[in-house]
Design a protein around this motif. Structure first.
Motif, PDB file in Angstrom:
ATOM      1  N   GLU A 132       0.835  -1.211   0.000  1.00  0.00           N
ATOM      2  CA  GLU A 132       0.000   0.000   0.000  1.00  0.00           C
ATOM      3  C   GLU A 132       0.871   1.262   0.000  1.00  0.00           C
ATOM      4  N   GLU A 133       2.014   1.205   0.684  1.00  0.00           N
ATOM      5  CA  GLU A 133       2.945   2.346   0.646  1.00  0.00           C
ATOM      6  C   GLU A 133       3.495   2.543  -0.769  1.00  0.00           C
ATOM      7  N   VAL A 134       3.872   1.440  -1.403  1.00  0.00           N
ATOM      8  CA  VAL A 134       4.376   1.522  -2.785  1.00  0.00           C
ATOM      9  C   VAL A 134       3.262   2.035  -3.701  1.00  0.00           C
ATOM     10  N   GLY A 135       2.030   1.540  -3.476  1.00  0.00           N
ATOM     11  CA  GLY A 135       0.892   1.968  -4.294  1.00  0.00           C
ATOM     12  C   GLY A 135       0.644   3.463  -4.207  1.00  0.00           C
ATOM     13  N   ALA A 136       0.881   4.026  -3.020  1.00  0.00           N
ATOM     14  CA  ALA A 136       0.619   5.450  -2.815  1.00  0.00           C
ATOM     15  C   ALA A 136       1.730   6.341  -3.381  1.00  0.00           C
ATOM     16  N   SER A 137       2.830   5.708  -3.836  1.00  0.00           N
ATOM     17  CA  SER A 137       3.987   6.502  -4.265  1.00  0.00           C
ATOM     18  C   SER A 137       3.896   6.956  -5.717  1.00  0.00           C
ATOM     19  N   GLY A 138       2.825   6.564  -6.423  1.00  0.00           N
ATOM     20  CA  GLY A 138       2.666   6.998  -7.818  1.00  0.00           C
ATOM     21  C   GLY A 138       3.363   6.076  -8.818  1.00  0.00           C
ATOM     22  N   ILE A 139       3.681   4.862  -8.428  1.00  0.00           N
ATOM     23  CA  ILE A 139       4.380   3.897  -9.294  1.00  0.00           C
ATOM     24  C   ILE A 139       3.446   3.434 -10.424  1.00  0.00           C
ATOM     25  N   SER A 140       4.040   2.994 -11.548  1.00  0.00           N
ATOM     26  CA  SER A 140       3.229   2.435 -12.640  1.00  0.00           C
ATOM     27  C   SER A 140       2.932   0.963 -12.355  1.00  0.00           C
ATOM     28  N   ALA A 141       1.919   0.425 -13.052  1.00  0.00           N
ATOM     29  CA  ALA A 141       1.584  -0.993 -12.878  1.00  0.00           C
ATOM     30  C   ALA A 141       2.759  -1.868 -13.282  1.00  0.00           C
ATOM     31  N   GLN A 142       3.479  -1.483 -14.344  1.00  0.00           N
ATOM     32  CA  GLN A 142       4.638  -2.273 -14.802  1.00  0.00           C
ATOM     33  C   GLN A 142       5.773  -2.259 -13.781  1.00  0.00           C
ATOM     34  N   GLY A 143       5.899  -1.143 -13.068  1.00  0.00           N
ATOM     35  CA  GLY A 143       7.021  -1.011 -12.121  1.00  0.00           C
ATOM     36  C   GLY A 143       6.694  -1.503 -10.727  1.00  0.00           C
ATOM     37  N   PHE A 144       5.416  -1.894 -10.504  1.00  0.00           N
ATOM     38  CA  PHE A 144       4.953  -2.221  -9.155  1.00  0.00           C
ATOM     39  C   PHE A 144       5.730  -3.387  -8.522  1.00  0.00           C
ATOM     40  N   ALA A 145       5.891  -4.485  -9.271  1.00  0.00           N
ATOM     41  CA  ALA A 145       6.523  -5.685  -8.680  1.00  0.00           C
ATOM     42  C   ALA A 145       7.938  -5.377  -8.204  1.00  0.00           C
ATOM     43  N   ASP A 146       8.736  -4.730  -9.065  1.00  0.00           N
ATOM     44  CA  ASP A 146      10.125  -4.442  -8.672  1.00  0.00           C
ATOM     45  C   ASP A 146      10.176  -3.455  -7.506  1.00  0.00           C
ATOM     46  N   ALA A 147       9.254  -2.490  -7.508  1.00  0.00           N
ATOM     47  CA  ALA A 147       9.252  -1.499  -6.420  1.00  0.00           C
ATOM     48  C   ALA A 147       8.907  -2.156  -5.086  1.00  0.00           C
ATOM     49  N   VAL A 148       7.977  -3.112  -5.104  1.00  0.00           N
ATOM     50  CA  VAL A 148       7.627  -3.827  -3.867  1.00  0.00           C
ATOM     51  C   VAL A 148       8.818  -4.663  -3.395  1.00  0.00           C
ATOM     52  N   ARG A 149       9.464  -5.357  -4.340  1.00  0.00           N
ATOM     53  CA  ARG A 149      10.630  -6.178  -3.951  1.00  0.00           C
ATOM     54  C   ARG A 149      11.707  -5.290  -3.319  1.00  0.00           C
ATOM     55  N   ALA A 150      11.931  -4.110  -3.912  1.00  0.00           N
ATOM     56  CA  ALA A 150      12.976  -3.215  -3.386  1.00  0.00           C
ATOM     57  C   ALA A 150      12.601  -2.702  -1.996  1.00  0.00           C
ATOM     58  N   LYS A 151      11.326  -2.346  -1.830  1.00  0.00           N
ATOM     59  CA  LYS A 151      10.880  -1.819  -0.531  1.00  0.00           C
ATOM     60  C   LYS A 151      10.955  -2.899   0.549  1.00  0.00           C
ATOM     61  N   LEU A 152      10.581  -4.122   0.193  1.00  0.00           N
ATOM     62  CA  LEU A 152      10.666  -5.220   1.164  1.00  0.00           C
ATOM     63  C   LEU A 152      12.116  -5.495   1.546  1.00  0.00           C
ATOM     64  N   ALA A 153      13.005  -5.445   0.559  1.00  0.00           N
ATOM     65  CA  ALA A 153      14.422  -5.684   0.843  1.00  0.00           C
ATOM     66  C   ALA A 153      14.952  -4.610   1.793  1.00  0.00           C
ATOM     67  N   GLU A 154      14.411  -3.393   1.643  1.00  0.00           N
ATOM     68  CA  GLU A 154      14.863  -2.266   2.483  1.00  0.00           C
ATOM     69  C   GLU A 154      14.294  -2.381   3.912  1.00  0.00           C
ATOM     70  N   ARG A 155      13.034  -2.856   4.030  1.00  0.00           N
ATOM     71  CA  ARG A 155      12.360  -2.858   5.340  1.00  0.00           C
ATOM     72  C   ARG A 155      12.602  -4.110   6.195  1.00  0.00           C
ATOM     73  N   THR A 156      13.085  -5.190   5.601  1.00  0.00           N
ATOM     74  CA  THR A 156      13.072  -6.454   6.349  1.00  0.00           C
ATOM     75  C   THR A 156      14.413  -6.985   6.871  1.00  0.00           C
ATOM     76  N   PRO A 157      15.562  -6.337   6.599  1.00  0.00           N
ATOM     77  CA  PRO A 157      16.803  -6.977   7.073  1.00  0.00           C
ATOM     78  C   PRO A 157      16.807  -7.274   8.567  1.00  0.00           C
ATOM     79  N   CYS A 210       7.191 -13.135  -2.518  1.00  0.00           N
ATOM     80  CA  CYS A 210       8.336 -12.235  -2.247  1.00  0.00           C
ATOM     81  C   CYS A 210       8.982 -12.613  -0.917  1.00  0.00           C
ATOM     82  N   ALA A 211       8.131 -12.895   0.086  1.00  0.00           N
ATOM     83  CA  ALA A 211       8.651 -13.262   1.411  1.00  0.00           C
ATOM     84  C   ALA A 211       9.392 -14.589   1.332  1.00  0.00           C
ATOM     85  N   ASP A 212       8.861 -15.519   0.547  1.00  0.00           N
ATOM     86  CA  ASP A 212       9.536 -16.806   0.373  1.00  0.00           C
ATOM     87  C   ASP A 212      10.924 -16.587  -0.242  1.00  0.00           C
TER      88      ASP A 212
END
Ligand SMILES: [Zn+2]
Length: 367
Positions: A132-157, A210-212
């Motif tokens: 939902e945070e990525v969704g609110a950032s104005g990302i395109s549908a094509q860029g959504f998957a990579d943006a979520v993966r990047a955000k998860l990598a940033e938030r979960t270490p 993504c979590a897997d």
């Protein structure tokens, strides 16, 4: 209660922050259960209400069964911080895994919970919040998957796990296969038109995969919750196709009234763990029956303790106290029936209260 159980500190593997504001009578009534006040009666006339009235006042040095009005007045005199500290200390915790993805009003952070309880606090990141945070950032549908993966990598270490609330949004009848990036982009196109609330099976599955990929344990809300869920869509058996394919530890939370189904899943899938959080304190005097049923099939090495406390610090204490008395009753029955010896009671106590969670989340090296 058996001495071993009373002395053993707990790992609470699913819980939330507590309120920073005062808990007056109206707050106690609205936060006690998943329902809240109703006309012509009291939420305290219930299994959890009677457990609360009996067990909580003594922690504030008040007589048990005190009228709620007087209890709330004493709570106000002591102040929120002192009340939070007393109940969290009285819960006897050694570690907390805190879901930081639900904050309808200001609540304590994991760091504040660690200070209040004297336990280590670890974060559990909610998957849908990231999307939902990525969704609110104005990302395109094509860029959504990579943006979520990047955000998860940033938030979960530093997170010990992630959590899916697909149960609350679409139910658990999710396909077992990983969605393709094209499928994710198509689903994201619809989601991005109203990105405040993700409720799309393809996107829930995408987040879970993504979590897997990250190798993080995944907690699933299962069964009992508030009136936002369609409970009949929250039977953990609906997760079977996904459980066959996922590779990381999966923790099925709450589960009631499907705790026996969850126990079956814990028996047949090596990576599946279960708890009876939230229900343990809501069932009050019936907590021993709940635990005994949850442990019918679940291997004793796959059951975890959680309170699912949110808002009221009393819920941390009630969850812990009722779990301890339920576990004592379970172990006493085994001793009385000559199923095992006293030394096994000590070993099972350590496993069910703390060691299973330390192993499943690999907390051992950090504690
Ligand atoms: Zn929860």
């Amino acid at each position: 209660m058996s001495g071993a159980v009373a002395e053993q500190q707990l790992v609470d593997h699913h819980c939330h922050g507590v309120l920073l504001r005062d808990g007056d009578q109206a707050t106690l009534e609205s936060q006690l259960t998943e329902g809240g006040p109703f006309p012509g009666g009291s939420v305290f006339d219930s299994g959890i209400g009677f457990a609360f009235r009996r067990l909580c006042p003594p922690v504030l040095e008040l007589p048990a069964d005190l009228p709620v009005t007087e209890y709330a007045a004493r709570r106000g005199e002591l102040g929120t911080d002192a009340v939070n500290r007393r109940f969290l200390r009285a819960a006897g915790l050694t570690a907390l895994c805190v879901d930081t993805g639900y904050e309808p009003e200001p609540i304590t952070t994991p760091e504040q919970l660690a200070d209040l309880s004297g336990a280590r606090a670890y974060e559990v990141v909610r998957l849908e919040v990231i999307a939902e945070e990525v969704g609110a950032s104005g990302i395109s549908a094509q860029g959504f998957a990579d943006a979520v993966r990047a955000k998860l990598a940033e938030r979960t270490p530093h997170a010990v796990a992630v959590k899916s609330i697909a149960a609350y949004r679409t139910g658990l009848d999710l396909a077992g296969k990983r969605p393709t990036d094209a499928e994710v982009a198509a689903a994201a196109g619809s989601f991005l038109r109203a990105p405040a609330r993700l409720a799309d099976q393809t996107l829930h599955r995408f987040l879970i995969w993504c979590a897997d990929d990250l190798g993080k344990p995944i907690q699933f809300h299962v069964g009992y919750g508030d009136s936002d869920i369609d409970l009949h869509r929250c039977n953990p058996l609906l997760l079977t196709p996904l459980l066959r394919n996922l590779t990381v530890p999966v923790m099925l939370l709450h589960n009631y009234p499907y705790h026996r189904e969850a126990g079956y899943l814990a028996q047949v899938f090596p990576h599946v763990y279960v708890d009876a959080g939230l229900a343990t304190h809501n069932l009050g005097a019936r907590a021993p029956a709940l635990l005994a049923e949850a442990l019918e099939l679940a291997p004793f090495g796959k059951f975890l303790y959680s309170s699912d406390a949110f808002g009221l610090p009393e819920l941390y204490y009630l969850g812990a106290a009722l779990f301890r008395s339920a576990l004592s009753s379970f172990l006493r029955t085994g001793l009385n029936e000559d199923l095992y010896a006293e030394r096994t009671v000590v070993r099972l106590t350590r496993m069910l209260c703390a060691d299973n969670a330390k192993r499943a989340y690999q907390l051992g090296s950090q504690m």
